[in-house]
Scaffold this active site. Sequence first.
Site, PDB file in Angstrom:
ATOM      1  N   HIS A 288      19.086  35.249  22.895  1.00 18.84           N
ATOM      2  CA  HIS A 288      19.889  34.066  23.232  1.00 18.84           C
ATOM      3  C   HIS A 288      19.062  33.128  24.103  1.00 18.84           C
ATOM      4  O   HIS A 288      18.274  33.574  24.938  1.00 18.84           O
ATOM      5  CB  HIS A 288      21.172  34.488  23.973  1.00 18.84           C
ATOM      6  CG  HIS A 288      22.140  33.344  24.065  1.00 18.84           C
ATOM      7  ND1 HIS A 288      22.009  32.357  25.010  1.00 18.84           N
ATOM      8  CD2 HIS A 288      23.217  33.014  23.312  1.00 18.84           C
ATOM      9  CE1 HIS A 288      22.978  31.458  24.826  1.00 18.84           C
ATOM     10  NE2 HIS A 288      23.723  31.848  23.801  1.00 18.84           N
TER      11      HIS A 288
ATOM     12  N   GLU B  38      19.719  31.471  26.623  1.00 21.50           N
ATOM     13  CA  GLU B  38      19.877  31.639  28.074  1.00 21.50           C
ATOM     14  C   GLU B  38      18.993  32.776  28.583  1.00 21.50           C
ATOM     15  O   GLU B  38      18.727  32.872  29.789  1.00 21.50           O
ATOM     16  CB  GLU B  38      21.363  31.862  28.403  1.00 21.50           C
ATOM     17  CG  GLU B  38      22.128  30.540  28.300  1.00 21.50           C
ATOM     18  CD  GLU B  38      23.575  30.661  27.889  1.00 21.50           C
ATOM     19  OE1 GLU B  38      24.147  31.763  27.979  1.00 21.50           O
ATOM     20  OE2 GLU B  38      24.140  29.637  27.453  1.00 21.50           O
TER      21      GLU B  38
ATOM     22  N   GLU C 298      20.931  28.163  17.189  1.00 14.17           N
ATOM     23  CA  GLU C 298      21.601  27.561  18.347  1.00 14.17           C
ATOM     24  C   GLU C 298      20.640  26.584  19.024  1.00 14.17           C
ATOM     25  O   GLU C 298      19.814  26.990  19.853  1.00 14.17           O
ATOM     26  CB  GLU C 298      21.996  28.641  19.360  1.00 14.17           C
ATOM     27  CG  GLU C 298      22.954  29.682  18.804  1.00 14.17           C
ATOM     28  CD  GLU C 298      23.755  30.356  19.914  1.00 14.17           C
ATOM     29  OE1 GLU C 298      24.977  30.227  19.885  1.00 14.17           O
ATOM     30  OE2 GLU C 298      23.165  30.986  20.808  1.00 14.17           O
TER      31      GLU C 298
ATOM     32  N   GLY D 126      26.816  24.580  25.339  1.00 12.71           N
ATOM     33  CA  GLY D 126      27.586  24.314  26.547  1.00 12.71           C
ATOM     34  C   GLY D 126      27.580  22.856  26.979  1.00 12.71           C
ATOM     35  O   GLY D 126      27.971  22.532  28.098  1.00 12.71           O
TER      36      GLY D 126
ATOM     37  N   SER E  99      28.383  24.327  21.019  1.00 13.26           N
ATOM     38  CA  SER E  99      29.563  23.464  21.111  1.00 13.26           C
ATOM     39  C   SER E  99      30.410  23.467  19.835  1.00 13.26           C
ATOM     40  O   SER E  99      30.923  22.432  19.410  1.00 13.26           O
ATOM     41  CB  SER E  99      29.158  22.042  21.519  1.00 13.26           C
ATOM     42  OG  SER E  99      28.550  22.052  22.799  1.00 13.26           O
TER      43      SER E  99
HETATM   44  P1  13P Z   1      28.980  26.990  23.565  1.00 16.99           P
HETATM   45  O1  13P Z   1      29.846  27.233  22.362  1.00 16.99           O
HETATM   46  O2  13P Z   1      29.709  27.089  24.862  1.00 16.99           O
HETATM   47  O3  13P Z   1      28.183  25.727  23.402  1.00 16.99           O
HETATM   48  O4  13P Z   1      27.904  28.189  23.606  1.00 16.99           O
HETATM   49  C1  13P Z   1      27.223  28.501  22.441  1.00 16.99           C
HETATM   50  C2  13P Z   1      26.492  29.768  22.654  1.00 16.99           C
HETATM   51  O5  13P Z   1      25.584  29.858  23.466  1.00 16.99           O
HETATM   52  C3  13P Z   1      26.901  30.938  21.861  1.00 16.99           C
HETATM   53  O6  13P Z   1      25.980  31.980  21.977  1.00 16.99           O
END
Ligand code: 13P
Length: 263
Positions: A98, A100, A170, A176, A216
Amino acid sequence: MATTRRPFVGGNWKMNTTRAAGLELARAVADAARAHPEAEVVVYPSFPFLEGVRERVSGSGLSVGGQDCAGHQTGAHTGQVSAAMLQEVGCASVLIGHSERRHGLSESDALLSMKLHRAVECGLQPVLCVGETLAQREEGNADGVIAQQLHGALHGHSEQSLAALVIAYEPVWAIGTGRTAAVSDAEAAHRTVRQTLADLYSARFAEQVRVVYGGSVHAKNAAELFGCEEIDGGLVGGASLVAADFATIIASAASRSSMRRGR
Ligand code: 13P
């Protein structure tokens, strides 16, 4: 060519919910999953809540997964959780790479390749996340980054070992932020994923792997995104924490499969 890929919807809860709120959310998501068996639905709670959520959704068709696993099998790795531990508490799936973790924790493609090995040897469905930053997209390098991330993480893996693989595209700038990729841009990125899989393995494999969009996704844009042939579902963050919104997203993914049958 119409595909037979089963729609996939993941709810990545990230570092959210209390135990009680997570169990309540899981119960509601299980109802939605039960109502839409055409779609595969997986939720990814925080590690401490995995076992409780798994017990709560037992028999519903909703699966549970970990948000990460270690690159090592076992041993002195303080704070890490192994793929075997996830499997033991009833996880069916695991997120790998991911953004993050790639960007927040500097996880390299080589480490992600190791994590993928651990997931596969424990029989977990690996959901490998890829995606470019805004700067990389503005430099015109989105496709190059996606291909490079796939080459790096899939290095050393055979087509046979990756039968359960799901790829989540992603774009980092869409996560986010409330800023969703244009459907045409997401579609192009998904084609890049599939072409890279065809180059690395085979056209047959590339056609069978599910490629889902994350960034999103919400109740109002899911139907448009999932209406696209290339987009096999979604990996959802914020909207997966709101039971009614996530249920709408699941229904949108499921209707993708009935649209396909009607073709
Ligand atoms: P959001 O849907 O909050 O943008 O996050 C996406 C995400 O990181 C799913 O792994």
